[in-house]
Write an enzyme that holds these catalytic residues in place. Structure first.
Site, PDB file in Angstrom:
ATOM      1  N   ARG A 156      50.845  79.987  43.907  1.00  0.00           N
ATOM      2  CA  ARG A 156      51.292  78.687  43.420  1.00  0.00           C
ATOM      3  C   ARG A 156      51.920  78.875  42.057  1.00  0.00           C
ATOM      4  NH1 ARG A 156      47.300  73.537  42.536  1.00  0.00           N
ATOM      5  NH2 ARG A 156      46.441  74.826  40.919  1.00  0.00           N
TER       6      ARG A 156
ATOM      7  N   THR B 150      55.435  74.391  38.492  1.00  0.00           N
ATOM      8  CA  THR B 150      56.000  73.430  39.456  1.00  0.00           C
ATOM      9  C   THR B 150      54.968  73.032  40.518  1.00  0.00           C
ATOM     10  OG1 THR B 150      56.714  75.193  40.928  1.00  0.00           O
ATOM     11  CG2 THR B 150      58.283  74.491  39.240  1.00  0.00           C
TER      12      THR B 150
ATOM     13  N   ASP C 161      38.754  77.901  39.712  1.00  0.00           N
ATOM     14  CA  ASP C 161      39.736  78.729  40.416  1.00  0.00           C
ATOM     15  C   ASP C 161      38.989  79.634  41.401  1.00  0.00           C
ATOM     16  OD1 ASP C 161      42.828  79.991  39.718  1.00  0.00           O
ATOM     17  OD2 ASP C 161      41.428  81.143  40.950  1.00  0.00           O
TER      18      ASP C 161
ATOM     19  N   ASP D 211      39.551  83.439  41.040  1.00  0.00           N
ATOM     20  CA  ASP D 211      38.890  83.987  39.860  1.00  0.00           C
ATOM     21  C   ASP D 211      37.379  84.071  40.073  1.00  0.00           C
ATOM     22  OD1 ASP D 211      41.334  84.106  38.684  1.00  0.00           O
ATOM     23  OD2 ASP D 211      40.981  82.479  37.252  1.00  0.00           O
TER      24      ASP D 211
HETATM   25  N1  URA Z   1      43.145  76.466  43.508  1.00  0.00           N
HETATM   26  C1  URA Z   1      41.893  76.736  43.045  1.00  0.00           C
HETATM   27  O1  URA Z   1      41.448  77.874  43.068  1.00  0.00           O
HETATM   28  N2  URA Z   1      41.162  75.696  42.579  1.00  0.00           N
HETATM   29  C2  URA Z   1      41.603  74.440  42.536  1.00  0.00           C
HETATM   30  O2  URA Z   1      40.885  73.545  42.116  1.00  0.00           O
HETATM   31  C3  URA Z   1      42.920  74.185  43.021  1.00  0.00           C
HETATM   32  C4  URA Z   1      43.664  75.213  43.499  1.00  0.00           C
END
Ligand code: URA
Length: 212
Positions: A103, A107, A203, A206
């Site tokens: 992602r 954007t 995330d 992560d």
């Molecule tokens: N990607 C993630 O890892 N966490 C989110 O909250 C949104 C997208």
């Protein structure tokens, strides 16, 4: 599009620990794996089977086997990899294809950077693994990709989903002739200004693999 929020106390219990900021990566990986197996049980409710007869030690018995072509499981790199073992535990004979998508954080649009999938997916039931259905952009791009290669239907398994992502997919595939399902452990409140799910779990990549 059909959305199923799996309502089960074990799912809710594991998800709560997964969300907790104090949960370390090894525990997060184990819980994500266990959660996926529980979600996969619901997600595969419509998996195609064919009738077979086997011989028990006493008599013939009618049963079923997974139909061919076998299902294709598609983890979206990188965070979807943390869901692969939990899925293939339930579907050990499935084939696995890979989609690398990232992602763009400015954007929020999805970009494909790697693909390793059969060219022809005609008749295939595809199970996409993506832990976070946030804006819906990544998942929509993945579903379009699979349909363009002929997939028969697509089921996305997501640990968490945001209402914005569900609405985006609904609109993107409105009037389409091929079935799409989203199976998730929870539908959260909303996205924040950076496109993260609230309350979410942060995330997912992560938390699975560390910040790289
Ligand atoms: N990607 C993630 O890892 N966490 C989110 O909250 C949104 C997208």
């Amino acid at each position: 599009m059909q959305t199923l929020v799996v309502d089960h106390p074990l799912v809710a219990h594991k998800l709560t620990t997964l969300r907790d900021v104090r949960t370390d990566s090894p525990t997060f990986r184990r819980l994500a794996d266990e959660l996926v197996t529980l979600l996969a049980y619901e997600a595969t409710r419509d998996v195609r089977v064919t009738d077979v007869t086997v011989a028990t030690p006493l008599a013939p018995a009618h049963g079923v086997r997974l139909a061919r072509p076998v299902p294709l499981v598609v983890p979206i790199l990188r965070a979807g990899l943390g869901m692969l073992d939990g899925m293939t535990r339930l579907l050990p004979t499935a084939e696995v294809g890979f989609l690398g998508m990232i992602r763009d954080e400015s954007t929020l649009k999805a970009q494909t950077y790697a693909t390793r999938l059969p060219e022809d997916l005609s008749g295939r039931q595809c199970y996409v693994l993506d832990p976070m259905l946030a804006t819906g952009g990544t998942l929509a791009a993945a579903i379009e990709f699979l349909f363009a290669r002929g997939a028969r239907d697509v089921t996305a398994i997501c640990l968490l989903a945001a209402p914005e992502g569900i609405a985006y997919l609904d609109e993107a595939f409105q009037g389409g002739d091929r079935p799409i399902r989203v199976v998730t452990a929870a539908l959260d409140e909303r996205l924040n200004e950076n496109g993260y799910i609230l309350p979410g779990l942060g995330d997912a990549g992560d938390r699975l693999y560390g910040v790289v």
